[in-house]
Design an enzyme around this catalytic site. Structure first.
Site, short mmCIF file in Angstrom:
data_model
loop_
_atom_site.label_atom_id
_atom_site.label_comp_id
_atom_site.label_asym_id
_atom_site.label_seq_id
_atom_site.Cartn_x
_atom_site.Cartn_y
_atom_site.Cartn_z
N HIS A 1 -2.27 12.15 -27.28
CA HIS A 1 -2.44 10.75 -26.87
C HIS A 1 -3.05 9.92 -28.00
CE1 HIS A 1 -2.19 11.48 -22.24
NE2 HIS A 1 -1.01 11.32 -22.79
N ASN B 1 -2.11 19.50 -19.54
CA ASN B 1 -2.43 18.59 -20.64
C ASN B 1 -2.56 19.31 -21.98
OD1 ASN B 1 -2.68 16.10 -19.15
ND2 ASN B 1 -4.42 17.09 -18.16
N ARG C 1 0.83 -1.24 0.00
CA ARG C 1 0.00 0.00 0.00
C ARG C 1 0.85 1.27 0.00
NH1 ARG C 1 -2.90 -3.00 3.98
NH2 ARG C 1 -4.63 -4.08 3.01
N LYS D 1 5.44 23.57 -12.59
CA LYS D 1 4.63 22.37 -12.34
C LYS D 1 4.35 22.20 -10.85
CE LYS D 1 3.82 17.60 -13.47
NZ LYS D 1 4.13 16.44 -14.31
N HIS E 1 -2.36 17.39 -25.21
CA HIS E 1 -2.30 15.97 -24.86
C HIS E 1 -3.50 15.15 -25.34
CE1 HIS E 1 1.18 17.02 -22.54
NE2 HIS E 1 1.29 15.84 -22.00
N ARG F 1 -4.65 21.81 -12.71
CA ARG F 1 -3.70 20.82 -13.24
C ARG F 1 -4.07 20.36 -14.64
NH1 ARG F 1 -0.42 15.98 -10.09
NH2 ARG F 1 0.84 15.42 -11.90
N GLU G 1 -5.96 16.99 -10.08
CA GLU G 1 -6.42 17.42 -11.40
C GLU G 1 -7.93 17.63 -11.50
OE1 GLU G 1 -4.14 15.82 -14.76
OE2 GLU G 1 -5.97 15.94 -15.94
N GLU H 1 7.72 19.23 -24.23
CA GLU H 1 7.08 19.53 -22.93
C GLU H 1 7.48 20.94 -22.47
OE1 GLU H 1 4.69 17.86 -21.52
OE2 GLU H 1 4.89 15.76 -22.11
N LYS I 1 2.15 11.72 -10.71
CA LYS I 1 1.29 10.88 -11.55
C LYS I 1 2.05 9.61 -11.88
CE LYS I 1 -1.86 13.94 -14.04
NZ LYS I 1 -2.24 14.44 -15.37
N HIS J 1 5.75 9.74 -26.98
CA HIS J 1 4.86 10.64 -26.27
C HIS J 1 5.18 12.12 -26.58
CE1 HIS J 1 2.33 12.13 -23.00
NE2 HIS J 1 3.33 12.95 -22.69
P1 NAD Z 1 11.06 6.85 -22.24
O1 NAD Z 1 11.03 6.60 -20.79
O2 NAD Z 1 10.56 5.77 -23.13
O3 NAD Z 1 12.54 7.28 -22.67
C1 NAD Z 1 12.79 7.56 -24.01
C2 NAD Z 1 13.98 6.76 -24.51
O4 NAD Z 1 15.18 7.32 -23.99
C3 NAD Z 1 13.97 5.31 -24.08
O5 NAD Z 1 14.44 4.53 -25.16
C4 NAD Z 1 14.99 5.28 -22.95
O6 NAD Z 1 15.58 4.02 -22.79
C5 NAD Z 1 15.99 6.31 -23.40
N1 NAD Z 1 16.79 6.96 -22.37
C6 NAD Z 1 16.42 7.32 -21.12
N2 NAD Z 1 17.40 8.02 -20.54
C7 NAD Z 1 18.42 8.11 -21.41
C8 NAD Z 1 19.69 8.72 -21.40
N3 NAD Z 1 20.10 9.47 -20.35
N4 NAD Z 1 20.49 8.59 -22.48
C9 NAD Z 1 20.07 7.91 -23.57
N5 NAD Z 1 18.86 7.31 -23.66
C10 NAD Z 1 18.04 7.43 -22.58
O7 NAD Z 1 10.18 8.14 -22.63
P2 NAD Z 1 10.11 9.61 -22.03
O8 NAD Z 1 9.97 10.47 -23.21
O9 NAD Z 1 11.15 9.87 -21.04
O10 NAD Z 1 8.72 9.57 -21.24
C11 NAD Z 1 7.51 9.28 -21.91
C12 NAD Z 1 6.57 8.63 -20.92
O11 NAD Z 1 6.33 9.54 -19.84
C13 NAD Z 1 5.22 8.27 -21.50
O12 NAD Z 1 4.84 7.00 -21.06
C14 NAD Z 1 4.30 9.32 -20.93
O13 NAD Z 1 2.97 8.88 -20.82
C15 NAD Z 1 4.94 9.58 -19.59
N6 NAD Z 1 4.65 10.91 -19.02
C16 NAD Z 1 4.26 10.96 -17.72
C17 NAD Z 1 4.00 12.18 -17.12
C18 NAD Z 1 3.65 12.23 -15.66
O14 NAD Z 1 3.31 13.31 -15.18
N7 NAD Z 1 3.73 11.14 -14.93
C19 NAD Z 1 4.17 13.35 -17.86
C20 NAD Z 1 4.60 13.27 -19.18
C21 NAD Z 1 4.84 12.03 -19.75
N1 GLY Z 2 1.96 15.81 -17.29
C1 GLY Z 2 0.69 16.22 -16.78
C2 GLY Z 2 0.60 16.24 -15.31
O1 GLY Z 2 1.51 15.87 -14.62
O2 GLY Z 2 -0.40 16.61 -14.77
#
Ligand code: NAD
Ligand code: GLY
Length: 351
Positions: free
Chosen positions: A242, A235, A114, A217, A238, A231, A227, A178, A136, A252
């Site tokens: 998406h 998006n 939990r 943020k 987005h 918040r 949200e 972003e 998130k 993404h």
């Molecule tokens: P990702 O985690 O897939 O990373 C992108 C690529 O970069 C991957 O191939 C990874 O292995 C590589 N990588 C990571 N660090 C590296 C480094 N230092 N050097 C070289 N390669 C590296 O994608 P992302 O763009 O980081 O994140 C996208 C994800 O985040 C999506 O799933 C999206 O939904 C999520 N997201 C979440 C939030 C949130 O608030 N939680 C906000 C925006 C996006």
């Molecule tokens: N990336 C959108 C949020 O964190 O709310």
């Protein structure tokens, strides 16, 4: 080192940014309990020595890289491993990677017993400016992005811009996407970006913007963690982003950039976004896309992708497609269209 506090009604966490954060904080955060690390195969391959240095003796779970692995099967495997190695309530999970690792690792921390302590160590620009902050966590399910998840704040986020040195241009572009989102919400970030469009791949310049984005943020999340109001602004781009991500195989960050492009055009067309400002925002989006252009994308069939926007989490039971769009500098609004209107406006916007 810059330090930003994020306090919600139920928890508080600290976000630290700087090339000294790892040496300053990791030995403190890893001492005194069992530690479990989630990372992905690319990050692990690039930073094996780093893991050996800072996580010697910790259990390291290496997820195959890629959004397609942000699913229940991977989550189950992580939780199974956490249980098998005997983590307790006082154990700590470290998510070291991009947004995929941060989202699934954070969710595993939220679920195990939990909720155990979680530290985010983001390694992509996208994760450093956005996804590691705000709590998130999620996995995708049945072709819907982030449909299963939890709000679960990390106790600490360690943002070391040195990780960006190994990022390929396409991933830099995703992070800049972003950052442009923050520009759409924050006039100061907008001005800095607009005055420096020749520096969008300059790591020193991007590093300066990390703190501004994270501070923006943190302010938004403190005001509206779950949200229900402000918040939703985070998006921007987005809803369509998406839908594009699920249909096109683009990542993404790239999908959000196209989402911003099309939704801003739709908002200008509907008179929701002030036209002159909207054109300046579109110019920023286009500069970001040009960092690593997608030569093979074809949006002529986008009306088919539009269907995917129906499952966006901002939509309610009224059947309308809801988009967060920039209205003017420092101003945003929710823009809602009935599905057929949305599909028509989207087709128009890609032309
Ligand atoms: P990702 O985690 O897939 O990373 C992108 C690529 O970069 C991957 O191939 C990874 O292995 C590589 N990588 C990571 N660090 C590296 C480094 N230092 N050097 C070289 N390669 C590296 O994608 P992302 O763009 O980081 O994140 C996208 C994800 O985040 C999506 O799933 C999206 O939904 C999520 N997201 C979440 C939030 C949130 O608030 N939680 C906000 C925006 C996006
Ligand atoms: N990336 C959108 C949020 O964190 O709310």
């Amino acid at each position: 080192m810059e330090t930003i506090l994020l306090k919600t009604p139920t928890t508080s966490g600290t976000i630290r940014v700087g090339t000294d954060v790892i040496d300053a904080r990791l030995h403190v955060l890893t001492a005194g309990q069992k530690n479990f690390v989630v990372t992905d195969s690319n990050v692990y391959a690039l930073y094996q020595d780093w893991f050996a240095r800072y996580f010697n003796g910790a259990e390291i779970f290496v997820l195959p890289a890629g959004e397609e692995n942000k699913n229940f099967q991977s989550l189950y495997a992580i939780l199974e491993k956490m249980s098998a190695v005997g983590l307790h309530r006082n154990s700590r999970l470290f998510a070291v990677g991009g947004g995929v690792v941060g989202d699934i690792g954070g969710l595993a921390a939220a679920l195990y017993m939990r909720g155990i302590s979680c530290v985010q160590i983001p390694t992509t620009l996208l994760a450093q400016v956005d996804s590691s902050v705000g709590g998130k966590t999620a996995v995708d399910l049945g072709g819907v992005k982030n449909i299963v998840g939890a709000f679960y704040q990390p106790c600490e986020v360690l943002i070391d811009p040195a990780f960006l040195r190994t990022l390929p241009p396409r991933e830099i572009k995703c992070g800049v996407g972003e950052i442009v989102k923050y520009a759409a919400l924050n006039g100061k970030i907008f001005d800095i970006l607009e005055e420096n469009t020749d520096k969008l791949t300059d790591l020193a310049f991007l590093t300066e913007l990390i703190v501004a984005c994270v501070q923006h943020k943190a302010n938004v999340v403190q005001a509206d963690e779950k949200e229900s109001g402000e918040r939703r602004s985070l998006n921007v781009g987005h809803t369509t982003g998406h839908a594009i991500e699920l249909s096109s195989g683009l990542s993404h960050g790239e999908s959000v950039l196209y989402g911003m492009l099309f939704e801003t055009r739709m908002a200008i067309g509907a008179g929701v976004c002030e036209s002159a400002y909207g054109q300046r925002l579109l110019a920023l989006v286009e500069k970001a896309i040009a960092i690593a252009p997608n030569t093979d994308v074809d949006f002529s069939q986008i009306d088919k992708d539009a269907e995917k926007a129906r499952s966006d989490k901002k939509n309610l039971d009224d059947g309308k497609i809801k988009m967060a769009v920039a209205k003017d500098k420092n101003e945003w609004t929710m823009f809602a269209l009935g599905f057929e209107e949305y599909r028509t406006a989207l087709l128009q916007a890609v032309k």
